[in-house]
Design a protein around this motif. Structure first.
Motif, PDB file in Angstrom:
ATOM      1  N   ALA A  25       0.836  -1.207   0.000  1.00 43.45           N
ATOM      2  CA  ALA A  25       0.000   0.000   0.000  1.00 43.45           C
ATOM      3  C   ALA A  25       0.868   1.253   0.000  1.00 43.45           C
ATOM      4  O   ALA A  25       0.576   2.225  -0.712  1.00 43.45           O
ATOM      5  CB  ALA A  25      -0.929  -0.007   1.213  1.00 43.45           C
ATOM      6  N   MET A  26       1.956   1.248   0.771  1.00 34.87           N
ATOM      7  CA  MET A  26       2.850   2.406   0.826  1.00 34.87           C
ATOM      8  C   MET A  26       3.483   2.674  -0.533  1.00 34.87           C
ATOM      9  O   MET A  26       3.588   3.828  -0.957  1.00 34.87           O
ATOM     10  CB  MET A  26       3.950   2.190   1.869  1.00 34.87           C
ATOM     11  CG  MET A  26       3.494   2.331   3.282  1.00 34.87           C
ATOM     12  SD  MET A  26       4.722   1.817   4.503  1.00 34.87           S
ATOM     13  CE  MET A  26       6.248   2.338   3.806  1.00 34.87           C
ATOM     14  N   VAL A  27       3.917   1.641  -1.200  1.00 32.23           N
ATOM     15  CA  VAL A  27       4.522   1.803  -2.524  1.00 32.23           C
ATOM     16  C   VAL A  27       3.501   2.386  -3.500  1.00 32.23           C
ATOM     17  O   VAL A  27       3.814   3.314  -4.259  1.00 32.23           O
ATOM     18  CB  VAL A  27       5.088   0.459  -3.043  1.00 32.23           C
ATOM     19  CG1 VAL A  27       5.464   0.548  -4.514  1.00 32.23           C
ATOM     20  CG2 VAL A  27       6.281   0.021  -2.209  1.00 32.23           C
ATOM     21  N   LEU A  28       2.297   1.862  -3.473  1.00 26.69           N
ATOM     22  CA  LEU A  28       1.260   2.345  -4.388  1.00 26.69           C
ATOM     23  C   LEU A  28       0.876   3.796  -4.099  1.00 26.69           C
ATOM     24  O   LEU A  28       0.728   4.601  -5.027  1.00 26.69           O
ATOM     25  CB  LEU A  28       0.029   1.434  -4.326  1.00 26.69           C
ATOM     26  CG  LEU A  28       0.243   0.006  -4.831  1.00 26.69           C
ATOM     27  CD1 LEU A  28      -1.001  -0.843  -4.586  1.00 26.69           C
ATOM     28  CD2 LEU A  28       0.635   0.005  -6.303  1.00 26.69           C
ATOM     29  N   VAL A  47      -2.320  12.937   1.894  1.00 24.66           N
ATOM     30  CA  VAL A  47      -1.872  11.752   1.154  1.00 24.66           C
ATOM     31  C   VAL A  47      -0.393  11.497   1.422  1.00 24.66           C
ATOM     32  O   VAL A  47       0.023  10.345   1.624  1.00 24.66           O
ATOM     33  CB  VAL A  47      -2.160  11.891  -0.356  1.00 24.66           C
ATOM     34  CG1 VAL A  47      -1.582  10.721  -1.131  1.00 24.66           C
ATOM     35  CG2 VAL A  47      -3.653  12.009  -0.604  1.00 24.66           C
ATOM     36  N   ASN A  48       0.403  12.560   1.459  1.00 24.67           N
ATOM     37  CA  ASN A  48       1.822  12.403   1.799  1.00 24.67           C
ATOM     38  C   ASN A  48       1.988  11.816   3.198  1.00 24.67           C
ATOM     39  O   ASN A  48       2.813  10.929   3.417  1.00 24.67           O
ATOM     40  CB  ASN A  48       2.558  13.746   1.724  1.00 24.67           C
ATOM     41  CG  ASN A  48       2.775  14.215   0.320  1.00 24.67           C
ATOM     42  OD1 ASN A  48       2.789  13.421  -0.622  1.00 24.67           O
ATOM     43  ND2 ASN A  48       2.937  15.519   0.154  1.00 24.67           N
ATOM     44  N   GLU A  49       1.217  12.324   4.148  1.00 23.50           N
ATOM     45  CA  GLU A  49       1.293  11.815   5.517  1.00 23.50           C
ATOM     46  C   GLU A  49       0.833  10.370   5.619  1.00 23.50           C
ATOM     47  O   GLU A  49       1.264   9.644   6.511  1.00 23.50           O
ATOM     48  CB  GLU A  49       0.464  12.686   6.459  1.00 23.50           C
ATOM     49  CG  GLU A  49       1.185  13.888   6.964  1.00 23.50           C
ATOM     50  CD  GLU A  49       0.407  14.630   8.045  1.00 23.50           C
ATOM     51  OE1 GLU A  49      -0.605  14.110   8.553  1.00 23.50           O
ATOM     52  OE2 GLU A  49       0.829  15.747   8.373  1.00 23.50           O
ATOM     53  N   SER A  50      -0.060   9.945   4.743  1.00 29.43           N
ATOM     54  CA  SER A  50      -0.535   8.562   4.808  1.00 29.43           C
ATOM     55  C   SER A  50       0.605   7.576   4.605  1.00 29.43           C
ATOM     56  O   SER A  50       0.585   6.478   5.168  1.00 29.43           O
ATOM     57  CB  SER A  50      -1.663   8.323   3.796  1.00 29.43           C
ATOM     58  OG  SER A  50      -1.170   8.314   2.474  1.00 29.43           O
ATOM     59  N   VAL A  51       1.614   7.965   3.834  1.00 26.40           N
ATOM     60  CA  VAL A  51       2.790   7.103   3.665  1.00 26.40           C
ATOM     61  C   VAL A  51       3.545   7.013   4.995  1.00 26.40           C
ATOM     62  O   VAL A  51       3.988   5.935   5.397  1.00 26.40           O
ATOM     63  CB  VAL A  51       3.717   7.615   2.536  1.00 26.40           C
ATOM     64  CG1 VAL A  51       4.971   6.782   2.433  1.00 26.40           C
ATOM     65  CG2 VAL A  51       2.965   7.629   1.207  1.00 26.40           C
TER      66      VAL A  51
END
Length: 167
Positions: A25-28, A47-51
């Motif tokens: 999920a992180m890669v995607l 979205v950046n923070e979600s990584v």
């Protein structure tokens, strides 16, 4: 003791099998961030923070699983060539005197911060970010508990090996 160790192993096995999907999920998501920013000129702090959140979850919740599969880095100057009984003693010592006290200390010292974060439902790291820092901070006690659970399982197995007759 073996049954209890197996039961404790299953906890981290289930958690590990679940959180390992976060790597994909992180890669995607990171691919999507790059694509959106450089192809479409769109950016989102959330979205950046979600990584970052995914990375934290993967490593904090996956640490017990990593211990289960013996995937942690080990400085094995003496361990690799030691007989089985000495390896069991080294393992028992490490779990009782190194891992458990450090996880208990981390749990003790981080708990007030986690409680405070929940009390105020601590918001985003950055303006426009994910409003769930309280969840992120909750990963610290989860990390400690999962490592303590796996450490207990490993300790039980080491004690079982110590109880076996010498070969």
């Amino acid at each position: 003791m073996a049954r209890l160790a197996d039961l404790l192993d299953r906890i981290n096995l289930a958690v590990g099998r679940t959180v390992r999907w976060l790597a994909l999920a992180m890669v995607l998501v990171q691919f999507a961030v790059v694509l959106l920013r450089y192809v479409f000129g769109v950016s989102s702090i959330a979205v950046n923070e979600s990584v970052l959140y995914g990375h934290a979850m993967l490593f904090m919740l996956g640490a017990g699983y990593t211990l289960l599969v013996d995937g942690h880095v080990r400085v094995d100057i003496f361990y690799a060539r030691a007989p089985a009984r000495r390896r069991a003693l080294i393992d028992a010592f490490g779990h009782v005197f190194l891992l458990a006290p450090s996880m208990l200390a981390l749990l003790y010292w981080s708990w007030p911060s986690v409680v405070n974060a929940w009390a105020v439902l601590e918001g985003p790291i950055s303006v426009g970010g994910i409003p769930a820092v309280f969840l992120l901070k909750s990963l610290i006690p989860a990390f400690c508990v999962l490592l303590l659970v796996q450490s207990l399982a490993c300790l039980l197995r080491a004690l079982l090996r110590l109880g076996e007759p010498a070969a």
